[in-house]
Write an enzyme that holds these catalytic residues in place. Structure first.
Site, PDB file in Angstrom:
ATOM      1  N   SER A 151       0.861  -1.178   0.000  1.00  0.00           N
ATOM      2  CA  SER A 151       0.000   0.000   0.000  1.00  0.00           C
ATOM      3  C   SER A 151       0.902   1.234   0.000  1.00  0.00           C
ATOM      4  O   SER A 151       1.908   1.244  -0.720  1.00  0.00           O
ATOM      5  CB  SER A 151      -0.935  -0.062   1.210  1.00  0.00           C
ATOM      6  OG  SER A 151      -1.895   0.960   1.139  1.00  0.00           O
ATOM      7  N   HIS A 202      -2.624  -1.127  -3.306  1.00  0.00           N
ATOM      8  CA  HIS A 202      -3.689  -0.126  -3.212  1.00  0.00           C
ATOM      9  C   HIS A 202      -3.279   1.099  -4.027  1.00  0.00           C
ATOM     10  O   HIS A 202      -2.275   1.729  -3.750  1.00  0.00           O
ATOM     11  CB  HIS A 202      -3.909   0.307  -1.765  1.00  0.00           C
ATOM     12  CG  HIS A 202      -4.231  -0.824  -0.854  1.00  0.00           C
ATOM     13  ND1 HIS A 202      -3.991  -0.793   0.486  1.00  0.00           N
ATOM     14  CD2 HIS A 202      -4.776  -2.042  -1.101  1.00  0.00           C
ATOM     15  CE1 HIS A 202      -4.373  -1.938   1.037  1.00  0.00           C
ATOM     16  NE2 HIS A 202      -4.849  -2.724   0.091  1.00  0.00           N
ATOM     17  N   ASP A 239      -5.126  -4.194   5.896  1.00  0.00           N
ATOM     18  CA  ASP A 239      -5.378  -5.186   4.856  1.00  0.00           C
ATOM     19  C   ASP A 239      -4.141  -6.072   4.673  1.00  0.00           C
ATOM     20  O   ASP A 239      -3.019  -5.570   4.661  1.00  0.00           O
ATOM     21  CB  ASP A 239      -5.703  -4.441   3.552  1.00  0.00           C
ATOM     22  CG  ASP A 239      -6.145  -5.378   2.445  1.00  0.00           C
ATOM     23  OD1 ASP A 239      -6.684  -6.448   2.762  1.00  0.00           O
ATOM     24  OD2 ASP A 239      -5.952  -5.010   1.274  1.00  0.00           O
TER      25      ASP A 239
END
Lengths: 195, 274
Positions: free
Chosen positions: A15, A42, A135
């Site tokens: 991310s 992401h 996540d």
């Protein structure tokens, strides 16, 4: 004697700050790297293909967006397309979904990792890199429970430590390494040679 | 047999149970998403095994309705993929302007966001008055939400941004009014929309139409079911009619590919040959 590599695929979750870590890994994987690399990162939903343009040209592996029903092959790095979840089927092909976001994000690392754990079991390597999201922690735990190998970027080496830290606490990974070390480790592990 | 193999059997039985009891056929859905969704339902019930859900599914219709909704719902947004809508304006609308009337089928419309996006686009292009939109889904709960046209206000910022990027000619706020935490879509958008129940998997051709929108539905299907649905589409489209798929869906590997020409490869817009 060269031992047969037991691993069949690598999944990576990244991310915020993940791009920097990926740049220390992807360009250095050699053409003969013996398994596909699948990445859920992401990104902004409209950043289509940005990652791919970004990484291509730097390394020996071919970087592309994963297509639905595409078979996974060594020599490729596949990215989850923006705004879709990416899943791996038991026959080692990709599926995409537009199911609800997980941890406020689509693609979700958990979704990729959990399906990959089901599809590859002990043949899977899961890696969590820099990020500001939880996540990936549950997904990495799932990989571990299924007998796969788990690696997390050292939070001190990560641009953003929250995602690696959460993954470490949740999954108690097999290895905690810097991005540079992860790259070396993967080459040694899968090619049984020093890079 | 390990627990994974056992779960696989349970999943197949779960899908068979839905099919026998309620007629919905998910047996040709790609399995990775099915597995994830069923585990999600399992987690909410507190049951231990997937097979524990089967008696509930069969005997408790309220549970089944909710479970089937949770199991099948997809999430979309207004003007999802703004470039796609821009491509429709540029590549499809000029043809539609030459048609005396336009019937459009939005297949698998879920909660309706793309239906209203299309209605807005047609209004702005001066086509809405001679258009009729058939929005279908097999899921009555989703269809009810679609026909209500009420969406969370918190999502409107995203919709507005998408709308602007898609080449919208006005202001997105012209098309809804806010009440409490909801955005209620303007009634004028609904006048030529018919919402109805249709199951792509078990029912055939719907009607002869000039345009089919079916976006991010086929990604859930296996190859055989995709081909079945593509045949339905080929049979439902009039000559020179348009098929618009999701940006990750393609006609390329299907049996009907030869019947179509590519209007926009990137945005997956196809036109049936004459």
């Amino acid at each position: 004697m060269r031992m047969k590599n037991r691993y069949q695929a690598i999944v990576i979750g990244a991310s915020a700050g993940g791009t920097i870590a990926l740049q220390k890994i992807l360009p250095f994987l050699p053409a003969e790297f013996p398994m596909p690399v699948i990445i859920a990162q992401h990104l902004h939903p409209l950043q289509d293909g940005a990652a791919i343009i970004h990484y291509n040209g730097g390394g020996a592996l071919i970087v592309k967006d994963a297509d639905e029903k595409e078979s996974l092959h060594a020599g490729f790095v596949y990215f989850a397309p923006p705004n879709y979840h990416l899943l791996i089927e038991d026959d080692h092909t990709f599926s995409l979904s537009v199911d609800a976001k997980v941890h406020y994000t689509r693609p979700s690392v958990d979704v990729l990792f959990e399906s990959a754990a089901d599809a590859y079991g002990t043949g899977l390597i899961g890696i969590i890199l820099s990020g500001a999201n939880q996540d990936g922690a549950d997904g990495l735990l799932r990989i571990k429970q299924k007998g796969g190998l788990t690696v997390v970027q050292d939070p001190q080496d990560a641009e953003v430590s929250y995602m690696p830290q959460t993954a470490i606490e949740t999954a108690r990974p097999d290895h905690i390494l810097t991005a540079d070390e992860i790259c070396k480790f993967l080459i040694e592990l899968t090619l049984q040679r020093v890079p | 047999m390990n627990s994974d193999d056992i779960e696989k059997i349970e999943l197949e039985l779960f899908l068979e149970a839905i099919h026998y009891r309620y007629g919905y056929d998910f047996r040709h859905y790609a399995r990775a998403s099915v597995r994830r969704r069923v585990r999600h339902i399992l987690g909410k019930t507190g049951c231990k095994n997937v097979s524990d859900l089967i008696p509930l599914l069969i005997h408790d219709e309220q549970f089944a309705t909710k479970a089937i909704y949770d199991f099948s719902i997809t999430v979309t947004e207004m003007f999802r993929d703004p470039d796609f809508y821009r491509a429709v304006r540029q590549g499809v609308v000029p043809y539609l302007k030459t048609f005396p009337f336009i019937k459009i089928w939005v297949a698998g419309c879920a909660t309706g966001e793309e239906v209203y996006s299309l209605a807005i686009l047609l209004q702005e292009e001066g086509l809405y008055n001679r258009a009729k939109i058939y929005a279908t889904d097999f899921n009555d709960t989703a269809l009810k939400k679609a026909s209500d046209g009420i969406y969370p206000l918190k999502d409107v910022q995203q919709y507005t941004s998408n709308y602007q990027k898609s080449g919208g000619a006005c202001s997105f706020s012209d098309y809804y009014h806010a009440e409490y935490n909801s955005a209620i879509m303007d009634q004028s958008l609904k006048s030529n929309i018919t919402f109805s129940n249709h199951n792509l998997v078990t029912e055939g051709s719907f009607s002869e139409v000039q345009v089919i929108f079916c976006r991010n539905v086929l990604i859930y299907f296996d190859r055989s079911l995709q081909n079945w649905v593509f045949n339905t589409f080929a049979n439902s489209l009039s000559r020179s009619g348009f098929l618009c798929l999701g940006t990750k869906e393609t006609l390329e590997f299907s049996a009907i590919y030869d019947q179509f020409k590519v209007i926009d490869a990137q945005e997956r817009i196809y036109q049936k040959k004459i």
